[in-house]
Design an enzyme around this catalytic site. Structure first.
Site, short mmCIF file in Angstrom:
data_model
loop_
_atom_site.label_atom_id
_atom_site.label_comp_id
_atom_site.label_asym_id
_atom_site.label_seq_id
_atom_site.Cartn_x
_atom_site.Cartn_y
_atom_site.Cartn_z
N THR A 17 0.82 -1.23 0.00
CA THR A 17 0.00 0.00 0.00
C THR A 17 0.84 1.26 0.00
O THR A 17 0.48 2.26 -0.63
CB THR A 17 -0.91 0.01 1.26
OG1 THR A 17 -1.78 -1.10 1.17
CG2 THR A 17 -1.74 1.27 1.35
N GLN A 280 -4.33 -22.38 18.11
CA GLN A 280 -5.14 -21.32 17.49
C GLN A 280 -5.11 -20.05 18.35
O GLN A 280 -5.49 -18.98 17.88
CB GLN A 280 -6.59 -21.78 17.32
CG GLN A 280 -6.73 -22.88 16.30
CD GLN A 280 -8.15 -23.42 16.19
OE1 GLN A 280 -9.11 -22.76 16.56
NE2 GLN A 280 -8.28 -24.62 15.68
N1 ASP Z 1 -2.80 -5.35 0.29
C1 ASP Z 1 -1.68 -4.56 0.77
C2 ASP Z 1 -0.43 -5.44 0.72
O1 ASP Z 1 -0.22 -6.22 1.61
C3 ASP Z 1 -1.93 -4.06 2.14
C4 ASP Z 1 -0.81 -3.23 2.73
O2 ASP Z 1 0.19 -2.96 2.13
O3 ASP Z 1 -0.94 -2.84 3.90
O4 ASP Z 1 0.33 -5.34 -0.21
#
Ligand code: ASP
Length: 349
Positions: A17, A280
């Protein structure tokens, strides 16, 4: 007077992200290239740290992470190991704990920091958490004490905390504070200063770095729940090529005592399949033999993962199976603390 050595940090950009942008048409978040990311953080130019970078040509959402990409990251670190004091891996948060755990096993005899970080909001957004995460991760990777790095292990830095990577899991997809390490304290906390918990840090190795890039993914997972039926257990344990199965048990490592279930496990062990008991519960440890519902597992040779995370258990198995070790050696090493991934508790002694 001798001048203070300027630390050198290598930034490895894999995606996530932090480096994503919203697609104008679909509204989806998609990775963009590294130069765009650098332009978004002009503060990087102000560091008293020599910063170099290597970016994946095709940055990925970490949900697409694969063991072969872990090998790629480990090889980049190996190739550049002697030129830098520390490494920062920019990575999506979804599978960051798996990558950190895998790298901890793959990089044997580490004497320098490998800090993974990312963000919950893209770097281009005003409220992004990415800037602080990245800037502090670089500072940690580039901090030297008497010319030597303070941290000598694979870590995750996220939202003011530095954790041992193989002790973490992603527990929150909405908060900036996305990771937890319930069975091991934070290695450092960033406030006005970065406060290191020196007693909890691994000691740097004096041996030569050894990088293991062969991983074996012939593992399966059997998550127990009341009502899990015989056909499902049979299918998982008899998965073609499977060499090891993680059994996700209840509480302190407990499972049903139904005869059919225990017999299936015994037969799998007879076929040479390694069975690893991971609880778990997110906090606490497997203690086989504490309850009657785990005694049979212990007797037949199911291995206790103790307080290892699921992420560590998966990657430790891939690593050990990749070494082509005998089942007896795999068992011995699974029970051993290799990279700080498990605690040695009084009942283990
Ligand atoms: N979907 C993204 C990833 O893991 C989420 C993130 O970067 O926080 O690449």
């Amino acid at each position: 007077m001798p001048t203070k050595k300027q630390a050198s940090v290598l930034l490895i950009y894999t995606g996530g992200t932090i480096g994503m942008m919203q697609d104008a048409r679909s509204g989806e978040l998609k990775p963009f290239d590294f130069n765009t990311l650098k332009n978004q953080i002009p503060e990087l130019a102000k560091f008293d740290i020599e910063l170099s970078s290597i970016a994946f040509e095709q940055p990925i959402d970490s949900s697409n992470m694969q063991p072969k990409v872990w090998s790629q990251i480990a090889t980049i670190i190996e190739t550049h190991y002697h030129k830098h004091d520390g490494f920062v891996v920019l990575h999506g948060s979804d599978t960051m704990s798996y990558t950190a755990s895998a790298l901890s096993f793959m990089l044997e005899n580490l004497a320098k920091p490998v800090v993974l970080t990312g963000s919950q909001l893209p770097i281009g957004m005003i409220r992004t958490d990415g800037k602080e995460n990245l800037i502090t991760a670089i500072e940690i990777a580039g901090t030297l004490k008497k010319g030597k790095p303070i941290v000598a292990e694979v870590c995750i830095y996220f939202e003011y905390k530095l954790y041992r990577g193989n002790r973490t899991f992603k527990y929150n997809s909405a908060h900036f504070d996305a990771f937890k390490s319930p069975n091991y304290p934070a290695l450092a906390e960033a406030g006005v200063d970065i406060q290191y918990n020196f007693t909890y840090l691994l000691k740097p190795s004096s041996k030569r770095l050894k990088v293991h890039t062969v991983l074996n993914d012939n593992i399966a997972v059997l998550r127990l729940f009341p009502g899990l039926n015989e056909a499902t257990v049979n299918a998982v344990l008899n998965t073609p090529q499977v060499r090891a199965v993680i059994i996700e048990t209840f509480g302190a490592g407990n499972a049903t005592t139904e005869v059919w279930f225990l017999n299936q496990l015994r037969q799998a062990i007879k076929r040479g399949v390694v069975l690893l008991n991971v609880t778990q519960c997110l906090e606490g440890s497997v203690i086989q033999g504490m309850y009657e519902t785990s005694t049979a597992l212990k007797k037949m040779g199911v291995i206790s993962a103790k307080d290892m995370t699921f992420e560590s258990a998966v990657t430790k198995l891939m690593f050990l199976l990749g070494q082509n070790q005998t089942p007896a050696n795999i068992k011995k090493n699974l029970e051993k603390n290799l990279r700080g991934e498990m605690s040695v508790l009084p009942h283990d002694l």
